[in-house]
Design a protein around this motif. Structure first.
Motif, short mmCIF file in Angstrom:
data_model
loop_
_atom_site.label_atom_id
_atom_site.label_comp_id
_atom_site.label_asym_id
_atom_site.label_seq_id
_atom_site.Cartn_x
_atom_site.Cartn_y
_atom_site.Cartn_z
N THR A 1 1.39 -1.09 0.11
CA THR A 1 -0.32 -0.10 0.02
C THR A 1 0.81 1.46 -0.33
OG1 THR A 1 -0.71 -0.11 2.43
CG2 THR A 1 -1.48 -1.14 0.96
N ASN B 1 -4.46 4.22 -7.27
CA ASN B 1 -5.11 4.08 -6.01
C ASN B 1 -6.28 3.89 -6.87
OD1 ASN B 1 -6.82 3.91 -3.94
ND2 ASN B 1 -6.24 6.37 -3.10
N GLY B 2 -7.77 3.54 -5.76
CA GLY B 2 -8.67 2.76 -7.02
C GLY B 2 -8.91 1.20 -7.78
N ASP B 3 -9.74 1.34 -8.47
CA ASP B 3 -9.17 -0.49 -9.45
C ASP B 3 -8.17 -1.25 -9.50
OD1 ASP B 3 -12.05 -0.16 -8.64
OD2 ASP B 3 -13.02 0.28 -10.60
N ARG B 4 -7.13 0.55 -10.29
CA ARG B 4 -6.11 -0.42 -10.68
C ARG B 4 -5.59 -0.66 -9.27
NH1 ARG B 4 -1.31 2.88 -13.12
NH2 ARG B 4 0.13 2.08 -13.72
N GLY B 5 -5.48 -0.21 -8.36
CA GLY B 5 -4.74 -0.14 -7.32
C GLY B 5 -5.42 -1.37 -6.44
N ARG B 6 -5.99 -1.39 -6.21
CA ARG B 6 -6.55 -2.78 -5.94
C ARG B 6 -7.05 -4.82 -6.85
NH1 ARG B 6 -13.24 -3.38 -5.20
NH2 ARG B 6 -13.16 -2.64 -7.20
N SER B 7 -6.74 -4.16 -8.60
CA SER B 7 -5.83 -4.97 -9.03
C SER B 7 -4.33 -5.25 -9.08
CB SER B 7 -5.85 -4.68 -10.63
OG SER B 7 -5.59 -5.44 -11.42
N LEU C 1 -3.08 -4.89 -6.28
CA LEU C 1 -3.31 -5.87 -4.43
C LEU C 1 -3.43 -7.30 -4.99
CD1 LEU C 1 -2.79 -5.54 -1.28
CD2 LEU C 1 -5.58 -4.36 -1.72
N ARG C 2 -4.39 -7.98 -5.60
CA ARG C 2 -4.97 -8.89 -5.83
C ARG C 2 -3.78 -9.75 -6.31
NH1 ARG C 2 -10.79 -8.12 -8.32
NH2 ARG C 2 -12.14 -7.67 -6.01
N GLU D 1 -1.76 -9.76 -3.94
CA GLU D 1 -1.60 -10.70 -2.39
C GLU D 1 -1.72 -12.82 -3.52
OE1 GLU D 1 -5.44 -9.89 -2.52
OE2 GLU D 1 -5.73 -9.20 -0.95
#
Length: 291
Positions: A16, A25-31, A33-34, A37
């Motif tokens: 992060t 950030n946002g959707d790109r950051g979440r992608s 992050l996945r 993971e």
């Protein structure tokens, strides 16, 4: 050193924090992050944490298309260079005496360790003055320092494994002490950007070549020193060195089991896993050999 369950929160903080530096950030950051993971889930905990974080940071640089820590590195090279005259004075003024018990070599070691606080893989804020003060007040085990000083005395070629940008200015002071004792010091930086680790570009900005006999890079973007990924130039320097001085926790994590070379580790204890591994408190300063 093996990965611990307690390393997991640190992995996610690094992810992060790095995405924040990259402005993602946002959707790109979440992608991203996945995907990170998935790397953590597939990783073996029998390996050093630095090997897992190498994969994580490689993913983030590839997906963001930037060096997230470039501005931080530039800033701390400048900040540390402003302190260089006073750092040199601290080392030069620390002549042997009954009152201090220190010599320039010990002072150089303490200053080099103090600079190891410039670690944005772990910290978000850095207090250099406090780190310097702590480094001169915390104890260095006499037996470890004696072993180090004797190894330096008997050596000619020394390979100095650098860690972070900004920190390499602190390293210059110790390297200059070694140089003044007739040692041939090769300083090694990273071959490619990773976190705020020093590269050739950072070494040039920090004037590292003014202190070391030569500056090389290790040919890769691994966190710590992954010998199997290093360039032939680096391995030649590694094999021919009488002593290796290894800066930082990640170099400790990746080289502590190495037994083919006399290595001395210099760093601050910056996480509970390493603290437990060494039976030392967090914030302690470390000078230790690998034997």
């Amino acid at each position: 050193m093996k990965t611990d369950l307690e390393c997991l929160p640190c992995f996610f903080r690094q992810i992060t924090r790095t995405l924040g530096y990259a402005g993602v950030n946002g959707d790109r950051g979440r992608s991203i992050l996945r995907r990170a993971e998935a790397i953590i889930e597939a990783a073996s905990f029998d390996q050093a944490p630095a090997r897992i974080t190498t994969l994580l940071h490689r993913l983030m640089r590839r997906e963001t298309g930037v060096d997230p820590y470039k501005q931080v590195k530039d800033a701390y090279n400048r900040i540390a260079l402003e302190k260089l005259p006073s750092l040199r004075h601290m080392a030069g003024a620390a002549s042997p005496s009954r009152s201090s018990g220190r010599d320039p070599l010990e002072a150089g070691v303490r200053l080099a360790i103090a600079g190891n606080v410039i670690d944005f893989g772990i910290y978000e804020n850095v207090d250099l003055d406090r780190s310097i003060q702590e480094s001169f007040h915390l104890p260095l085990p006499p037996a470890d320092y004696l072993e180090f000083s004797l190894a330096v005395q008997e050596s000619h070629k020394i390979l100095y494994l650098c860690d972070n940008a900004g920190e390499i200015v602190f390293d210059r002071v110790l390297i200059e002490v070694l140089r003044d004792r007739g040692k041939d010091v090769t300083a090694a930086v990273k071959g490619m950007p990773v976190i705020n680790d020093a590269t050739r570009e950072d070494a040039a900005a920090a004037g590292l070549a003014e202190s070391a006999a030569r500056v090389i890079d290790n040919g890769n973007d691994g966190i710590g020193t992954l010998l199997e990924a290093c360039s032939e130039e680096f391995m030649d320097a590694y094999r021919s060195a009488d002593v290796v001085i290894s800066k930082g926790q990640a170099n400790y994590e990746t080289l502590v089991r190495e037994r083919r070379k006399k290595i001395f580790f210099l760093f601050k204890v910056k996480c509970p896993v390493v603290a437990r591994n060494l039976s030392r408190p967090e914030g302690d300063i470390v000078l230790m050999g690998n034997e």
